[in-house]
Design an enzyme around this catalytic site. Structure first.
Site, short mmCIF file in Angstrom:
data_model
loop_
_atom_site.label_atom_id
_atom_site.label_comp_id
_atom_site.label_asym_id
_atom_site.label_seq_id
_atom_site.Cartn_x
_atom_site.Cartn_y
_atom_site.Cartn_z
N ASN A 9 1.23 -1.24 -0.50
CA ASN A 9 -0.23 -0.23 0.19
C ASN A 9 0.97 1.71 -0.20
O ASN A 9 1.31 1.65 0.69
CB ASN A 9 -0.98 -0.13 1.28
CG ASN A 9 -1.44 1.01 1.66
OD1 ASN A 9 -1.70 1.78 0.11
ND2 ASN A 9 -1.50 1.39 2.19
N LYS A 11 0.56 4.31 -0.66
CA LYS A 11 0.20 5.28 0.07
C LYS A 11 -0.46 6.66 -0.57
O LYS A 11 -0.07 6.91 -1.58
CB LYS A 11 0.11 5.87 1.55
CG LYS A 11 0.03 4.38 2.44
CD LYS A 11 0.33 4.39 4.06
CE LYS A 11 0.63 3.62 4.91
NZ LYS A 11 0.15 3.60 6.15
N HIS A 95 -9.98 1.05 4.34
CA HIS A 95 -8.33 1.56 5.70
C HIS A 95 -8.15 2.69 6.53
O HIS A 95 -9.09 3.00 6.64
CB HIS A 95 -6.92 2.29 4.31
CG HIS A 95 -5.47 1.69 4.85
ND1 HIS A 95 -5.18 3.16 5.29
CD2 HIS A 95 -4.22 0.85 4.41
CE1 HIS A 95 -3.86 2.98 6.24
NE2 HIS A 95 -3.49 0.96 5.79
N GLU A 97 -6.50 4.87 7.46
CA GLU A 97 -6.87 6.13 6.70
C GLU A 97 -8.24 6.80 6.30
O GLU A 97 -7.82 7.88 6.71
CB GLU A 97 -5.26 6.08 6.82
CG GLU A 97 -4.19 6.17 7.29
CD GLU A 97 -2.87 5.19 6.92
OE1 GLU A 97 -2.91 5.73 5.25
OE2 GLU A 97 -1.89 4.70 6.86
N GLU A 167 -5.76 -5.34 10.18
CA GLU A 167 -5.01 -4.68 10.60
C GLU A 167 -4.89 -3.47 11.97
O GLU A 167 -5.54 -2.76 12.13
CB GLU A 167 -4.77 -3.17 9.32
CG GLU A 167 -4.76 -4.08 7.82
CD GLU A 167 -3.47 -2.90 7.29
OE1 GLU A 167 -1.90 -2.81 6.57
OE2 GLU A 167 -4.30 -1.74 6.91
N GLY A 173 1.86 2.12 10.57
CA GLY A 173 3.06 2.90 10.58
C GLY A 173 3.66 3.81 11.92
O GLY A 173 4.46 4.44 11.76
N SER A 213 2.93 -2.42 9.85
CA SER A 213 4.68 -2.03 10.53
C SER A 213 5.18 -4.27 10.13
O SER A 213 6.16 -4.44 10.70
CB SER A 213 4.75 -2.11 11.66
OG SER A 213 4.50 -0.65 11.88
C1 PEP Z 1 -0.91 0.23 5.42
O1 PEP Z 1 -0.31 0.82 4.84
O2 PEP Z 1 -1.81 -0.16 5.75
C2 PEP Z 1 0.16 -0.98 7.03
C3 PEP Z 1 0.45 -1.36 7.19
O3 PEP Z 1 1.66 0.00 6.50
P1 PEP Z 1 2.95 -0.09 7.52
O4 PEP Z 1 3.27 -1.14 6.80
O5 PEP Z 1 3.57 1.10 7.22
O6 PEP Z 1 2.19 0.04 9.06
#
Ligand code: PEP
Length: 252
Positions: A9, A11, A95, A97, A167, A173, A213
């Protein structure tokens, strides 16, 4: 048997020219990965370039969101048909975000999921608890409820084109990762809800990813868990070498 899927992803990162360069570099690095699917979900303006660059490779391209209406006065939005026509195969929906900064609710996530599936896109449906919910011990209830609401009125046939990305919001992040045991347990809770809603076969066949992460150092341990069928990767998907290590860890 369910497929393992490693999805990036991006972003709001990467221009079209950076996208082309990235994919050209990644293709030879992941060409031997054949036991898991590789997907890159990229900003809308990068999709056409990404599809062209990835042609003939084992890299599939996805979008990061989709609107639920077919067309109309929704300035700035993108429909499922638009995505489909330019070669998009997957789309991320729900997501954290989007939920956090753009007011997405389980209801709109459900509508977006339905619109994407109706247009023939595969959906990566994201859900997960926030930190306070984890600390209060209500993670299982939260993810079970999200799973039910987000999949409302989606048929067993349509579910075959849905991947769920568990998630935990506190891990996205932040550099904090769920332990492999936490990831396994919560993905297992989601699988049990799928079993309740759609039966045993659907539960065994659905791909449930972990995201939060995941990186080149922790991917192997997370991906070894029974209920973790891949990853949704943010930060580490922006570097070809890191993303390759994760794809290789899933290639077993
Ligand atoms: C994501 O954007 O779905 C995500 C898991 O980001 P990150 O791996 O940076 O935590």
């Amino acid at each position: 048997m369910r497929r393992t899927v490693i999805a990036g992803n991006w972003k709001m990162n990467m221009t079209p020219s950076q996208t082309k360069k990235f994919i050209e570099e990644l293709i030879p690095m992941v060409k031997d990965v054949n036991k898991c699917d590789i997907v890159l979900c990229v900003p809308f303006v990068d999709i056409a370039v990404a599809c062209e660059a990835a042609k003939g490779s084992n890299i599939k391209i996805g979008a990061e969101n989709v609107h639920f209406k077919e067309s109309g006065a929704y300035t700035g939005e993108i429909s499922a048909a638009m995505l489909k026509e330019i070669g998009t195969e997957y789309v991320i929906v729900g997501h954290s975000e989007r939920r956090q900064y753009f007011g997405e609710t389980d209801e709109t996530v459900n509508l977006r999921t339905k619109a994407a599936l109706a247009a023939g896109l595969k959906v990566i449906l994201c859900l997960g608890e926030v930190k306070e919910e984890r600390l209060s011990g209500i993670t299982n209830e939260v993810v079970a409820m999200q799973t039910k609401l987000d999949l409302k009125d989606i048929s067993a046939e349509e579910l075959k084109n849905v991947i769920i990305a568990y998630e935990p919001v506190w891990a996205i992040g932040t550099g904090l990762t769920a332990t492999p045991e936490q990831a396994d347990e919560t993905c297992g809770v989601i699988r049990n809800v799928i079993c309740e809603l759609y039966g045993k076969d659907a539960a065994e066949n659905i791909t449930i990813q972990y995201g939060g992460s995941m990186n080149e150092n922790n991917a192997k341990e997370l991906l070894e868990k029974e209920n973790v069928d891949g990853g949704l990767i943010g930060g580490a998907s922006l570097k070809t070498d890191k993303f390759t290590v994760i794809a290789q860890a899933a290639n077993r």
